[in-house]
Motif scaffolding. Structure first.
Motif, short mmCIF file in Angstrom:
data_model
loop_
_atom_site.label_atom_id
_atom_site.label_comp_id
_atom_site.label_asym_id
_atom_site.label_seq_id
_atom_site.Cartn_x
_atom_site.Cartn_y
_atom_site.Cartn_z
N ARG A 144 1.48 -0.98 -4.98
CA ARG A 144 0.30 -1.50 -5.69
C ARG A 144 -0.44 -0.37 -6.40
NH1 ARG A 144 -3.75 -4.01 -1.54
NH2 ARG A 144 -1.80 -5.02 -0.94
N PRO A 145 -1.24 -0.68 -7.42
CA PRO A 145 -2.05 0.34 -8.07
C PRO A 145 -2.92 1.06 -7.03
CG PRO A 145 -2.18 -1.73 -9.29
CD PRO A 145 -1.43 -2.02 -8.02
N GLY A 146 -2.92 2.36 -7.08
CA GLY A 146 -3.67 3.15 -6.10
C GLY A 146 -2.89 3.37 -4.81
N LEU B 208 5.23 5.05 -15.01
CA LEU B 208 4.56 5.70 -13.88
C LEU B 208 3.05 5.78 -14.14
CD1 LEU B 208 5.07 7.07 -11.13
CD2 LEU B 208 5.09 9.25 -12.35
N PHE B 209 2.69 6.09 -15.40
CA PHE B 209 1.28 6.19 -15.77
C PHE B 209 0.56 4.87 -15.52
CE2 PHE B 209 -2.16 5.95 -18.93
CZ PHE B 209 -2.81 7.15 -18.70
N PHE B 210 1.11 3.79 -16.07
CA PHE B 210 0.41 2.52 -15.95
C PHE B 210 0.51 1.91 -14.55
CE2 PHE B 210 0.53 3.02 -20.57
CZ PHE B 210 -0.81 2.80 -20.84
N ALA B 211 1.44 2.41 -13.75
CA ALA B 211 1.53 1.94 -12.37
C ALA B 211 0.31 2.39 -11.56
CB ALA B 211 2.81 2.46 -11.71
N GLY B 212 -0.24 3.57 -11.91
CA GLY B 212 -1.45 4.04 -11.23
C GLY B 212 -1.25 4.34 -9.75
N ILE B 213 -0.04 4.79 -9.41
CA ILE B 213 0.27 5.04 -7.99
C ILE B 213 0.29 6.55 -7.70
CG2 ILE B 213 1.62 2.92 -7.86
CD1 ILE B 213 4.17 4.64 -7.88
N HIS B 214 0.28 6.87 -6.41
CA HIS B 214 0.49 8.25 -5.96
C HIS B 214 1.96 8.43 -5.62
CE1 HIS B 214 -3.71 7.31 -4.88
NE2 HIS B 214 -3.98 8.59 -4.91
N VAL B 215 2.53 9.54 -6.01
CA VAL B 215 3.93 9.83 -5.70
C VAL B 215 4.00 11.20 -5.03
CG1 VAL B 215 6.23 10.22 -6.67
CG2 VAL B 215 4.73 8.50 -7.69
N HIS B 216 4.69 11.25 -3.91
CA HIS B 216 4.89 12.54 -3.24
C HIS B 216 6.21 12.49 -2.50
CE1 HIS B 216 4.25 16.29 -1.34
NE2 HIS B 216 3.91 15.83 -0.15
N GLY B 217 6.94 13.59 -2.54
CA GLY B 217 8.20 13.62 -1.82
C GLY B 217 8.87 14.96 -1.96
N PHE C 34 8.81 9.66 -1.53
CA PHE C 34 10.25 9.59 -1.84
C PHE C 34 10.99 10.75 -1.19
CE2 PHE C 34 11.20 12.34 -5.69
CZ PHE C 34 9.93 12.83 -5.88
N HIS D 261 0.84 -1.20 0.00
CA HIS D 261 0.00 0.00 0.00
C HIS D 261 0.88 1.25 0.00
CE1 HIS D 261 -2.49 -3.02 2.28
NE2 HIS D 261 -3.43 -2.56 1.49
#
Lengths: 340, 340
Positions: B253-255, B274-283, B260, B233
């Motif tokens: 996981r997706p979502g 990154l697009f197809f991973a469907g994850i949130h990224v923040h750092g 970072f 998660h």
């Protein structure tokens, strides 16, 4: 039945194909009421995505259920339904978290530019309207299948909402509907980045409060100027190119949210710039199924009219003209009717 | 007074420098009680970041306020204080949103490996402890200045919390403290990616439930194996290299959410992945100031002991040995006392 097939870049044909059949007991067959041409279809049409084999086109659809597999429980023959371009079981852990486009059993739904369409996992994919819709609602319901759901996801991923300034990069149908979504989600100010008069007009109708025509560094400077030098709280990237992505990253304030829903082509995000930007990034193929019940409800109550993005309607037999009009940006989005 | 200066990669000197003075009425001068060596200091030490001019080193500090400018209101002479490596006004719109490391008036606080330190915008940067701390609390309070605050931000950015499986990529002090943070935030399962026995031990003490020694694709496969094929998660990236970043993206996981906090060096994130991973990224650089009051409270109540990451304590006069020990990974983190 007849359906659209691409044989090579630019070579689209309406051909007779075998009628789809129920292969798995969870599938349904729809008689397609309307389908359309997607910006992403143009990647094949333009030869940017390779076309190795003749491929059935179209992944946006509304229609009437003609046949269901024996395990289908919630969808009935005769229902008017809308589904997403990704079929989902809507029961796995990923679906329950709202990421149906990444369902553990996801299947792409292709071949919607046709008279009949098989949709896998019908219960988890299709949503029925409260009744047979009036004809004037069909474009809006069709929009919910992809472009509205995708624009909506972009606005949600960008955390558009009350008190927020939202920038939308891209004035295609998805970008325009991200504006509509941001407005519905309560955004205070919505800045559309667009240099096409007809699209600017629709952007303003959908709720844009400002138009910025500049692009790249100049566009970013303009956004900074409009936001006390800080950048926007929320930015939606609805193009998928390097230039649009960098423009979007640089238009987002530190701590702000970037929703990216343009299918990424050849983008490389510099890690150090993303690091020091201090923004949130979220995107990907939209989990349209998450939003469908709410979107259908808003359309059914005539609270929103996303169908306005369709500015050209053609029968399937003229599909080639439809792709051409979108490729040349003469049309924002082309609706295809199953007639001849 | 004496302070540490880098003259060239590997060339660190404890030199006599002019005492800092109050130049702006919002600044304060601290007598440094303890400072330390940061993983990011090693970028200079190793010559990966160029050293153009002799530069005063150190940006993590605790100390006693010796002098304040006439506009300083909340910090008093004699207070024991902790601040972040970025000075902030803590009043601008960006600070109020919790992003003090990107304050509109942000200033880097350098030269903390010294006897005296000037801190700009003292009211917005420094937080006083409830009293003069016992000596055994000083390492933990010092950790709050950067590594704990950064690890905490990583865990918050990754949305670690109840019911979540959290992966931490990187077993440096920041990674280890991201584990502590994830535990404090209520994470159910915490997987530390580490292949060093001494660090694994500390990871387990801080709350890790699993250790994965594999890296790269094998590491990702192992994470998938531990998470029903879905990925975690929440993932914290606490290294800053291409390999670690891709390992982190692919372990989410997706979502899911990727936080970072490793300072990115030469990373390029492929947009399509990154697009197809469907994850949130923040750092980004951690807004340590946001977390300081809470972190000080937890340390003061002895609920957490982040000071355990300091496994070597040296006087400033032996600073070169401290950098060497960290460079050779013989020490996790080196605490520097102002004595000789």
């Amino acid at each position: 039945m007849y359906g659209v097939t691409i044989h090579a870049p630019g070579d689209l044909r309406l051909e007779e194909r075998t009628d789809p059949v129920i292969e798995k007991p969870t599938a349904a067959i729809l008689r397609v009421s309307a389908s359309c041409v997607c910006g992403s279809d143009l990647w094949d049409y333009r030869g940017i995505n390779p076309v190795h084999n003749p491929t059935a086109m179209g992944h946006e659809y509304v229609g009437i259920v003609e046949q269901i597999g024996e395990d289908v429980k919630t969808i009935k023959v005769g229902d008017f339904v809308i589904g997403s371009f990704f079929a989902s079981d809507n029961t796995c852990e990923i679906c329950r978290a709202g990421y149906q486009s990444r369902c553990e059993h996801v299947e792409f739904v292709g071949g919607a530019q046709a008279q009949l369409l098989r949709v896998p996992m019908a219960d988890g994919t299709l949503v029925a309207t409260p009744g047979i819709p009036d004809a004037d609602l069909i474009p809006s319901l069709l929009a919910a299948s992809d472009v509205l759901g995708t624009g909506w996801f972009g606005a949600v991923a960008a955390e558009a909402g009350p008190g927020k300034t939202v920038v939308v990069v891209g004035d295609g149908a998805v970008g325009l509907l991200a504006i509509l979504a941001a407005k519905q989600l309560g955004a205070e100010r919505i800045i559309a980045m667009s240099r096409h008069v007809s699209r600017q007009k629709l952007a303003l109708e959908f709720g844009a409060t400002d138009i910025v025509e500049e692009r790249g560094d100049e566009g970013v400077a303009k956004i900074k100027e409009l936001t006390n030098g800080l950048g926007a709280h929320s930015v939606v990237e609805a193009v998928g190119t390097q230039e649009a992505m960098m423009q979007a990253i640089r238009s987002t304030r530190p701590g702000g949210h970037l929703g990216f829903v343009g299918v990424a082509h050849g983008i490389e995000i510099p890690g150090d710039e993303l690091f020091f930007a201090g923004i949130h990034v979220h995107g990907g193929p939209a989990p349209v199924r998450r939003f469908l019940p709410d979107l259908i409800d808003r359309i059914w109550k005539r609270e929103i009219d996303p169908g306005k993005v369709f500015d050209l309607t053609l029968p399937l037999s003229q599909v080639a003209d439809g792709y051409k009009a979108m490729d040349e940006r003469r049309a924002i989005k082309v609706l295809l009717t199953p007639g001849n």
